[in-house]
Design an enzyme around this catalytic site. Structure first.
Site, PDB file in Angstrom:
ATOM      1  N   ASN A   9       0.874  -1.174   0.000  1.00  0.00           N
ATOM      2  CA  ASN A   9       0.000   0.000   0.000  1.00  0.00           C
ATOM      3  C   ASN A   9       0.913   1.227   0.000  1.00  0.00           C
ATOM      4  O   ASN A   9       1.499   1.570   1.022  1.00  0.00           O
ATOM      5  CB  ASN A   9      -0.890  -0.043   1.252  1.00  0.00           C
ATOM      6  N   LYS A  11       0.204   4.273  -0.289  1.00  0.00           N
ATOM      7  CA  LYS A  11      -0.414   5.478   0.304  1.00  0.00           C
ATOM      8  C   LYS A  11      -0.172   6.697  -0.608  1.00  0.00           C
ATOM      9  O   LYS A  11      -0.077   6.529  -1.821  1.00  0.00           O
ATOM     10  CB  LYS A  11       0.098   5.684   1.736  1.00  0.00           C
ATOM     11  N   HIS A  96      -9.546   1.377   4.841  1.00  0.00           N
ATOM     12  CA  HIS A  96      -8.277   1.553   5.553  1.00  0.00           C
ATOM     13  C   HIS A  96      -8.501   2.504   6.733  1.00  0.00           C
ATOM     14  O   HIS A  96      -9.295   3.446   6.629  1.00  0.00           O
ATOM     15  CB  HIS A  96      -7.210   2.112   4.607  1.00  0.00           C
ATOM     16  N   GLU A  98      -6.868   4.860   7.808  1.00  0.00           N
ATOM     17  CA  GLU A  98      -6.610   6.273   7.501  1.00  0.00           C
ATOM     18  C   GLU A  98      -7.813   6.910   6.814  1.00  0.00           C
ATOM     19  O   GLU A  98      -7.936   8.143   6.784  1.00  0.00           O
ATOM     20  CB  GLU A  98      -5.325   6.387   6.654  1.00  0.00           C
ATOM     21  N   GLU A 165      -5.557  -4.750  10.560  1.00  0.00           N
ATOM     22  CA  GLU A 165      -4.494  -3.772  10.786  1.00  0.00           C
ATOM     23  C   GLU A 165      -4.770  -3.012  12.080  1.00  0.00           C
ATOM     24  O   GLU A 165      -5.581  -2.061  12.084  1.00  0.00           O
ATOM     25  CB  GLU A 165      -4.445  -2.770   9.631  1.00  0.00           C
ATOM     26  N   GLY A 171       2.587   2.156  10.882  1.00  0.00           N
ATOM     27  CA  GLY A 171       3.616   3.186  10.787  1.00  0.00           C
ATOM     28  C   GLY A 171       4.347   3.487  12.085  1.00  0.00           C
ATOM     29  O   GLY A 171       5.061   4.475  12.173  1.00  0.00           O
ATOM     30  N   SER A 211       3.254  -2.237  10.371  1.00  0.00           N
ATOM     31  CA  SER A 211       4.690  -2.372  10.666  1.00  0.00           C
ATOM     32  C   SER A 211       5.272  -3.730  10.279  1.00  0.00           C
ATOM     33  O   SER A 211       6.152  -4.253  10.970  1.00  0.00           O
ATOM     34  CB  SER A 211       4.967  -2.060  12.138  1.00  0.00           C
TER      35      SER A 211
HETATM   36  P1  PGA Z   1       2.839   0.279   7.659  1.00  0.00           P
HETATM   37  O1  PGA Z   1       1.386   0.532   7.046  1.00  0.00           O
HETATM   38  O2  PGA Z   1       3.359  -1.018   7.075  1.00  0.00           O
HETATM   39  O3  PGA Z   1       3.646   1.452   7.251  1.00  0.00           O
HETATM   40  O4  PGA Z   1       2.674   0.153   9.149  1.00  0.00           O
HETATM   41  C1  PGA Z   1       0.487  -0.526   6.835  1.00  0.00           C
HETATM   42  C2  PGA Z   1      -0.808  -0.001   6.264  1.00  0.00           C
HETATM   43  O5  PGA Z   1      -1.268   1.077   6.672  1.00  0.00           O
HETATM   44  O6  PGA Z   1      -1.418  -0.650   5.389  1.00  0.00           O
END
Ligand code: PGA
Length: 249
Positions: A9, A11, A96, A98, A165, A171, A211
């Site tokens: 992903n 982003k 997601h 976010e 997630e 992150g 992560s």
């Molecule tokens: P990350 O993000 O691997 O940077 O923690 C995962 C995601 O949001 O899909």
């Protein structure tokens, strides 16, 4: 036997040349190989068409979201699932965290987006996950189970993907214990079985995201009912992304 899915992903990252370079590096590992897992990249909308063209069917491509609306119309800034399918992508991430937290996507909206995604012939990756407060309050299993129930559309089928997630792991470099991951993925499988019956539920892949790095991917991907990874930060570097994928070779 569920085939694992290693998904990146991106982003809101990558200008065109960097994105295409990243894809070329991923392709250098994939081309001519008979991989035992599927590879998916989810670039921003601006690069979807170019990336679809560049991968030429050798890895799967998905969007990071779709509009809640399925038909053409006066919805400035929206991109529908049908439009994503039209340019040759195969997947779409929906729900997601976010977008749930930052853009107001409720379970009902995620469910509608997932419905439209399936109608368009795409496979949705439906994201769920608890916040730190919810985990610390001992509510993680209940919250995520409710998200799964509230986000699955009625046209769901065995190809649909769920991504667990934990919001606090995205992150941050923090991951849940492997026991907590196993408990959550087993719970999600049980909810899917209850909702859809064992035949459909057993086909559905449940990814872990948050992560995932080259150093922890092998153990995370070995956990029961973990059928792949949704990778954010580490998917922006071909070496890291491929180091994660290569743990499954
Ligand atoms: P990350 O993000 O691997 O940077 O923690 C995962 C995601 O949001 O899909």
């Amino acid at each position: 036997m569920r085939r694992k899915l290693i998904a990146g992903n991106w982003k809101m990252n990558m200008f065109k040349e960097d994105g295409l370079n990243l894809v070329r590096q991923i392709l250098s590992h994939v081309e001519g190989q008979k991989l035992p897992f599927d590879v998916l990249v989810c670039p921003p909308f601006t690069l979807l068409s170019d990336v679809c063209h560049a991968v030429n069917g050798k890895v799967f491509v998905g969007s990071q979201d779709v509009s809640v609306v399925s038909e053409f119309g006066a919805f400035t800034g929206d991109v529908s699932a049908k439009m994503v399918a039209d340019i040759g992508a195969e997947y779409a991430i929906v729900g997601h965290s976010e977008r749930r937290a930052g853009r107001g996507d409720t379970d009902a909206i995620v469910q509608e987006k997932a419905f439209n995604t399936i109608e368009a012939g795409l496979i949705p990756v439906i994201c769920v996950g608890e916040t730190l407060e919810e985990r610390e309050a001992g509510k993680a299993l209940d919250i995520v189970s409710a998200q799964v129930r509230g986000s699955l559309p009625k046209n769901v089928n065995g190809t649909v993907v769920i991504a667990y997630e934990p919001v606090w792991a995205i992150g941050t470099g923090k991951i849940p214990t492997l026991e907590d991951v196993a408990q959550m993925h087993n719970t999600i499988r049980a909810v899917l079985t209850e909702m859809l019956g064992p035949d459909t539920a057993d086909q559905m892949r449940i990814l872990y995201g948050g992560s995932v790095k080259p150093g922890n991917a092998k153990e995370l991907l070995a956990v029961s009912n973990v059928d792949g990874a949704l990778i954010g930060g580490a998917s922006l570097k071909a070496d890291d992304f491929w180091a994660i994928a290569a743990t499954q070779l």
